[in-house]
Write an enzyme that holds these catalytic residues in place. Sequence first.
Site, PDB file in Angstrom:
ATOM      1  N   THR A 119      -1.897  -9.195  -2.049  1.00 33.06           N
ATOM      2  CA  THR A 119      -2.993  -9.767  -2.186  1.00 33.06           C
ATOM      3  C   THR A 119      -3.857  -9.827  -3.416  1.00 33.06           C
ATOM      4  O   THR A 119      -4.052  -8.243  -3.885  1.00 33.06           O
ATOM      5  CB  THR A 119      -3.743  -9.687  -1.166  1.00 33.06           C
TER       6      THR A 119
ATOM      7  N   ARG B 276       0.185 -17.008  11.606  1.00 32.13           N
ATOM      8  CA  ARG B 276      -0.915 -16.073  11.410  1.00 32.13           C
ATOM      9  C   ARG B 276      -1.606 -16.272  10.187  1.00 32.13           C
ATOM     10  O   ARG B 276      -0.889 -16.413   9.265  1.00 32.13           O
ATOM     11  CB  ARG B 276      -0.395 -14.626  11.426  1.00 32.13           C
ATOM     12  N   VAL B 277      -2.939 -16.290   9.996  1.00 27.58           N
ATOM     13  CA  VAL B 277      -3.630 -16.592   8.832  1.00 27.58           C
ATOM     14  C   VAL B 277      -4.464 -15.273   8.537  1.00 27.58           C
ATOM     15  O   VAL B 277      -5.182 -14.938   9.740  1.00 27.58           O
ATOM     16  CB  VAL B 277      -4.415 -17.820   8.700  1.00 27.58           C
ATOM     17  N   GLY B 278      -4.793 -14.667   7.439  1.00 29.42           N
ATOM     18  CA  GLY B 278      -5.466 -13.485   7.426  1.00 29.42           C
ATOM     19  C   GLY B 278      -6.910 -13.725   6.738  1.00 29.42           C
ATOM     20  O   GLY B 278      -7.383 -15.007   6.997  1.00 29.42           O
ATOM     21  N   ASP B 279      -7.483 -12.888   6.081  1.00 30.42           N
ATOM     22  CA  ASP B 279      -8.997 -12.916   5.742  1.00 30.42           C
ATOM     23  C   ASP B 279      -9.254 -13.709   4.274  1.00 30.42           C
ATOM     24  O   ASP B 279     -10.031 -14.350   4.092  1.00 30.42           O
ATOM     25  CB  ASP B 279      -9.556 -11.776   5.592  1.00 30.42           C
TER      26      ASP B 279
ATOM     27  N   THR C 132      -9.531  -6.812   0.387  1.00 32.45           N
ATOM     28  CA  THR C 132      -8.260  -6.651   0.444  1.00 32.45           C
ATOM     29  C   THR C 132      -7.479  -5.680   1.526  1.00 32.45           C
ATOM     30  O   THR C 132      -8.418  -4.622   1.752  1.00 32.45           O
ATOM     31  CB  THR C 132      -7.417  -6.259  -0.905  1.00 32.45           C
ATOM     32  N   GLY C 133      -6.728  -5.681   2.090  1.00 33.96           N
ATOM     33  CA  GLY C 133      -6.070  -4.933   3.144  1.00 33.96           C
ATOM     34  C   GLY C 133      -5.516  -5.617   4.388  1.00 33.96           C
ATOM     35  O   GLY C 133      -4.681  -6.456   4.301  1.00 33.96           O
TER      36      GLY C 133
ATOM     37  N   GLY D 230      -6.077  -7.890   7.006  1.00 34.40           N
ATOM     38  CA  GLY D 230      -6.883  -9.120   7.260  1.00 34.40           C
ATOM     39  C   GLY D 230      -7.288  -9.344   8.553  1.00 34.40           C
ATOM     40  O   GLY D 230      -8.455  -9.893   8.911  1.00 34.40           O
TER      41      GLY D 230
END
Lengths: 141, 185
Positions: free
Chosen positions: A1, A29-32, A52-53, A55
């Site tokens: 990312t 799935r969707v992250g931050d 970052t990381g 999410g």
Amino acid sequence: TIGMVVLDGSGHIAAGTSTNGLTHKVPGRVGDSPIAGAGAYADSSAGGAAATGDGDVMMRFLPSYLAVELMRAGADPSAACEAAISRIKRHHSQFFGAIICANTTGHYGAACNKVSGFTQFHFMVSNPETDAPVLKSVDCL
Amino acid sequence: HASLPLVINTWPFKNATFTAWSVLQAGGSVLDAVERGCARCEAEQCDGSVGYGGSPDESGETTLDAMIMNGNTMEVGAVADLRRIKNAIGVARAVLERTDHTLLVGESASVFAENMGFVAEDLTTNKSVNIFSQWLKGNCQPNYRKNVSPDPSTSCGPYRPRSTPTPRQQQQSERTRHANQRSHD
């Protein structure tokens, strides 16, 4: 990312993210990263931040929004970043994550959560003093 | 280190920083700089965690998430679970500039992108196929499922709900092993 914050000479701020997410995620799935306030946030009257990381964990705490609001309240960017990480760490001591912060005057900082195999976070900076991309690092909390 | 303008980005993605800085120096806007900087990373597949051909999901597909925010107007454009379009940050910019919405997702986001002139193409690469194959050979480990049967820590799916939940402490320690410097948002 990648998470990025950009300020121009007039103090206008923009922030952005781009990612392909976690490997082997459940489809859908969707992250931050695409969530404003989570993956990144920008307010030209206060500052910008990008996280970052992991999410799934980080998006629950809106760390970028929190960091920007802390800078609005007078915190320097490093302190704002550290507070955002600490807020998550209180609930998930072993989470994997980091954040970068910049205020309206061009001061910047970063913070990360120390876990096994991740004790330092590297990020890039370019400004008139560097006049080229310079690699920076911060020790994790 | 208080000086403007400023470009700062996560991870040691030097070319992305350079590109964003160059855009600013050429008179581009902060939005232009963010878009072009992130797009550079997408094209270069920065550390495998950005762009096409990385982080395949359980079905082997690469999907992309991106967002761009204007700190002057507080406008946001974002896409999530974007399929078949390489330039995710470009589509996010299009959401910002060509809709009154904030976030488009999945198949519909891809259709929007195609309508806005973005090229649809397969995001799979030999590398992502290999990552997916190794995962299948390794009994689908690591795995983000929980409270399902068969046991996701040892077996591939398809999965069904399981009545006995995994202890929370065990879930957290497993979680730490999954996200790392090669697999992150």
